[in-house]
Design an enzyme around this catalytic site. Structure first.
Site, PDB file in Angstrom:
ATOM      1  N   HIS A 189       0.850  -1.189   0.000  1.00 40.00           N
ATOM      2  CA  HIS A 189       0.000   0.000   0.000  1.00 40.00           C
ATOM      3  C   HIS A 189       0.881   1.233   0.000  1.00 40.00           C
ATOM      4  O   HIS A 189       1.747   1.387   0.855  1.00 40.00           O
ATOM      5  CB  HIS A 189      -0.936   0.022   1.208  1.00 40.00           C
ATOM      6  N   LEU A 224     -10.768  -3.625   3.214  1.00 47.48           N
ATOM      7  CA  LEU A 224      -9.808  -2.962   2.345  1.00 47.48           C
ATOM      8  C   LEU A 224      -8.716  -2.270   3.158  1.00 47.48           C
ATOM      9  O   LEU A 224      -9.009  -1.432   4.019  1.00 47.48           O
ATOM     10  CB  LEU A 224     -10.529  -1.948   1.452  1.00 47.48           C
ATOM     11  N   ASP A 225      -7.460  -2.622   2.879  1.00 43.25           N
ATOM     12  CA  ASP A 225      -6.286  -2.011   3.501  1.00 43.25           C
ATOM     13  C   ASP A 225      -6.283  -2.152   5.028  1.00 43.25           C
ATOM     14  O   ASP A 225      -5.691  -1.332   5.733  1.00 43.25           O
ATOM     15  CB  ASP A 225      -6.187  -0.516   3.126  1.00 43.25           C
ATOM     16  N   GLU A 226      -6.935  -3.192   5.530  1.00 46.45           N
ATOM     17  CA  GLU A 226      -6.987  -3.402   6.977  1.00 46.45           C
ATOM     18  C   GLU A 226      -6.351  -4.727   7.386  1.00 46.45           C
ATOM     19  O   GLU A 226      -6.455  -5.134   8.530  1.00 46.45           O
ATOM     20  CB  GLU A 226      -8.447  -3.377   7.462  1.00 46.45           C
TER      21      GLU A 226
END
Length: 281
Positions: A189, A224-226
């Site tokens: 990310h 998402l993105d966790e």
């Protein structure tokens, strides 16, 4: 024969002695060991690297460890250290992270076999051809996303892939696919999570006047993105830098962070602990 053993279980007395004694009966020589006891959950996490005399194989070692694994309720995995994990790299248009992974594999710093490169753009086809790696150009639209993900799962099965690396692959994977391949997909990310999620993170950082930017490598989950974080890095910037300077700096950080995360995973140094990771570096 070289092996890597990882396991987790409720922490109690006698676990380490039980494992090492079982290995000693097989003539094993332990070359590296790491352990962590999580007091908040009462779980023990351990990684051992060891060698055994040539006649022993995976079946022999699993058989000798089975009684101790059952006794202590272990979630155990045994890996043949001589077999490099098989990896699919997915990329869109920005290829800096892909190129670094290819280089690190070529020079031997990263022990993995890249079995395919998958992209929703044709941009990296020449790179794959030069490296002798099969390239799959699969454009993704809202209408064909499910079909393309089914093709990806088929490719994973056919190539016996152990790990998928999203090297700036700018498509969100479905919840279904993320769940099916849980713990087997690493994403880079382009932000120091949890800050600046979503689109144009470096422009967000520039607008806020931050003094540190960075990148985060994490496992992909339905959130998402966790996903659990494997590796992070930051770089210092100042008011003299433009958004393009932020992007250029960020690309270098992204490439390094992703390569380190993949190396940790392929060496079986990452263990999941709920939403967190245990890293035995």
């Amino acid at each position: 024969m070289q092996f890597i053993l990882t396991f987790s279980c409720p922490d109690k007395a006698g676990i380490v002695a039980g494992v090492t004694s079982a290995l000693a009966r097989q003539g094993a020589d332990i070359t590296e060991t790491h352990q962590f006891s999580d007091r908040s959950t009462g779980q023990l996490f351990m990684r051992l690297a060891f060698s055994t005399p040539a006649p022993h194989d995976m079946v022999d070692i699993k058989t000798c460890l089975a009684p101790v694994a059952e006794q202590f309720g272990m979630n155990m995995r045994l890996h043949d250290a001589a077999v490099p994990p098989r990896m699919i790299i997915m990329v869109s248009r920005f290829d800096h992270a892909l190129l670094n992974l290819l280089y690190q594999v070529r020079v031997g710093w990263l022990q993995a076999r890249i079995v395919a490169i998958v992209s929703n753009h044709p941009d990296s086809e020449a790179t794959a051809r030069q490296a002798g790696i099969p390239y799959y150009y699969w454009p993704v639209t809202p209408q064909n996303k499910a079909e393309q993900e089914a093709r990806l799962l088929e490719l994973v099965r056919d190539t016996q892939t152990d790990l998928i690396v999203l090297a700036r692959y700018m498509q969100v994977l479905s919840d279904t696919l993320s769940a099916q391949l849980s713990g087997r997909i690493i994403n880079i990310h382009h932000s120091f999570l949890p800050s600046f999620k979503g689109a144009r993170p470096y422009h967000q950082a520039y607008a806020r006047g931050v003094k540190l930017i960075g990148a985060t490598a994490h496992y992909v989950t339905a959130d998402l993105d966790e996903g659990p974080i494997i590796e992070q890095e930051t770089a210092r910037v100042s008011h003299n830098h433009s958004p393009n300077d932020y992007i250029a700096t960020g690309r270098g950080v992204e490439s390094q962070v992703l390569a380190r995360a993949v190396k940790l995973h392929t060496e079986h140094r990452v263990m999941l602990n709920g939403h967190r990771t245990i890293i035995f570096s």
